[in-house]
Enzyme design. Structure first.
Site, mmCIF file in Angstrom:
data_model
loop_
_atom_site.group_PDB
_atom_site.id
_atom_site.type_symbol
_atom_site.label_atom_id
_atom_site.label_comp_id
_atom_site.label_asym_id
_atom_site.label_seq_id
_atom_site.Cartn_x
_atom_site.Cartn_y
_atom_site.Cartn_z
ATOM 1 C CG HIS A 82 -1.809 1.208 1.280
ATOM 2 N ND1 HIS A 82 -2.987 1.250 0.579
ATOM 3 C CD2 HIS A 82 -1.705 2.406 1.908
ATOM 4 C CE1 HIS A 82 -3.569 2.418 0.770
ATOM 5 N NE2 HIS A 82 -2.810 3.135 1.577
ATOM 6 C CB SER A 183 -9.025 4.911 7.233
ATOM 7 O OG SER A 183 -9.409 5.021 5.901
HETATM 8 N N1 URA Z 1 -6.349 6.830 2.873
HETATM 9 C C1 URA Z 1 -7.324 6.104 3.461
HETATM 10 O O1 URA Z 1 -7.670 5.025 2.998
HETATM 11 N N2 URA Z 1 -7.897 6.604 4.577
HETATM 12 C C2 URA Z 1 -7.552 7.769 5.140
HETATM 13 O O2 URA Z 1 -8.096 8.140 6.156
HETATM 14 C C3 URA Z 1 -6.536 8.516 4.503
HETATM 15 C C4 URA Z 1 -5.952 8.009 3.369
#
Ligand code: URA
Length: 431
Positions: A82, A183
């Site tokens: 990621h 998140s």
């Molecule tokens: N990317 C995400 O998936 N969530 C966030 O809060 C910020 C960046």
């Protein structure tokens, strides 16, 4: 349990229990807690923070708010990567075929561009026919047959996050380390990852503008991984200048293809080899980083990584002749080389400004759902620290809209600062 008591508890800086977090996430996903209470809670978290344990519980509750995928019957260790997002960041296009060619199967669900950061799906759609909407059955079949999938999200992963993120976006509660970390991590965990390499970008073209914030985010995500039983390796990499030279969808795919053929800009290739080595170690295909690195280099040198990319494109309905002959890809109607107006050393190539300028050309979206123009963007010819003489190419603009071109061109010219004194190059990785 009442939502208001959980808000008050966070307001008073007390630690929420797992039961309270589970209740809150379950009920707000179901629509049983109104948006104003969720927003108020998010602001309390932003102001007062969360412990690692609370952040992990929030992550797991959001990960389990929708489908949770499991590919362990197909892959021993599911490794994901990621990037927190940047300008010119086409890393997945290089890294995934490289590690798949080294025997580590990878199935990735990527996203579209957001704001000034590009998205892998938009880039892949530069190849005519390439499908990014595979069904779960197609995903599994392809992963089994060729060991590589690069598609959009098909299952409903972490709906709690989608809901919370939409509220955070309009209530000033995005920049909270526990909320960002949970998140990102909940989507990786819902996607079935056992292990992941996280590339936290820092600089003018990144979400985390300072090294200190990038470090905090990396630490928060590592802590979640540890508590959730997932192996996590984080790198903090530079995003003060674009990665590689190309910014814009077709231009970035072409650069990734150059790198898969053993060429391409040195910084992009180096970054990709580093990330590939980290993934191979996590996936237990390499005993250590050095071995992973030499495996990745070999996959580039012997053409197997490039061949894996061809297999990927063919399997997902793309026209492989565009991979073999990238000149066939869409071209902008106006292509102009912009020269440096003075001699000196490149002191700055403001990545955020270049990214915003690319969006203005149409390479990205002003709002969700807008179409993108795949052909437009920039080639940034110089890196921070390079010597340049007046009149030499500084950047090349690829534009289709004559009305915005002059303003965008001036913006990218202004994003470059040339110093009279020598300037040291920027590091690729900070940590
Ligand atoms: N990317 C995400 O998936 N969530 C966030 O809060 C910020 C960046």
């Amino acid at each position: 349990m009442r939502a208001v008591d959980i808000i008050i508890k966070k307001r008073e800086r007390d630690e929420l229990t797992r039961e309270e977090i589970d209740f809150f996430v379950r009920d707000f996903t179901a629509g049983a807690i109104p948006d104003y209470q969720v927003s108020s809670w998010a602001m309390a978290v932003l102001l007062n923070g969360m412990t690692d344990r609370e952040t992990k519980d929030l992550t797991m509750a959001m990960a389990h708010s929708g489908d949770v995928l499991d590919f362990s019957h197909l892959v021993d260790i599911v490794v994901d990567k990621h990037s927190t997002g940047g300008v010119g960041d086409k890393t997945s296009l290089f890294v995934l075929p490289t590690v798949a060619a080294c025997g580590l199967p990878v199935g990735k669900m990527s996203g579209r561009g957001l704001g000034f950061t590009g998205g892998t799906l938009d880039k892949l759609e530069s190849i005519p026919g390439y499908r990014v909407n595979l069904s779960m059955q197609e995903f599994e079949k392809q992963l089994k047959e060729i060991g590589i999938v690069l598609t959009g999200q098909s299952a409903e992963l972490a709906p709690a996050d989608a809901k919370l993120y939409a509220l955070r976006d309009v209530t000033g509660t995005v920049p909270s380390i526990p909320l960002i970390a949970s998140s990102i991590m909940c989507k990786k965990i819902a996607g079935g990852a056992h292990a992941m390499v996280l590339d936290v970008k820092t600089g003018t073209g990144a979400f985390m503008q300072t090294l200190e914030d990038a470090r905090k985010l990396a630490q928060a995500m590592s802590a979640i991984g540890k508590l959730a039983g997932r192996e996590v390796r984080t790198v903090i990499s530079d995003m003060n200048q674009p990665l590689g030279e190309a910014v814009g969808n077709v231009l970035e795919v072409r650069e990734a293809l150059d790198a898969l053929r053993g060429g391409g800009p040195a910084d992009f290739r180096e970054h990709g080899l580093h990330m590939s080595a980290e993934m191979l170690v996590l996936g237990k295909k390499a005993a250590d980083f050095a071995e992973g690195r030499s495996m990745a280099e070999k996959a580039i040198a012997d053409g197997s990584a490039f061949d894996k990319f061809r297999q990927l494109v063919r399997a997902q309905g793309g026209d492989v002749s565009y991979v073999d002959d990238p000149d066939k890809m869409a071209k902008a109607s106006m292509v102009e080389v912009v020269p440096a107006t003075k001699s000196g050393w490149i002191q700055q190539v403001h990545a955020g400004e270049v990214g915003e300028a690319a969006v203005s050309l149409g390479a990205g979206r002003a709002k969700k759902g807008d179409p993108v123009d795949h052909a437009v963007g920039f080639i940034i010819h110089r890196k921070v620290g390079d010597r340049i003489e007046a009149g030499q190419p500084l950047f090349t603009i690829h534009a289709n809209n004559a009305a915005v071109k002059p303003e965008v061109q001036a913006r990218v010219a202004a994003a470059h600062v040339i110093s009279d004194e020598p300037v040291p190059p920027l590091p690729l990785f900070y940590e």
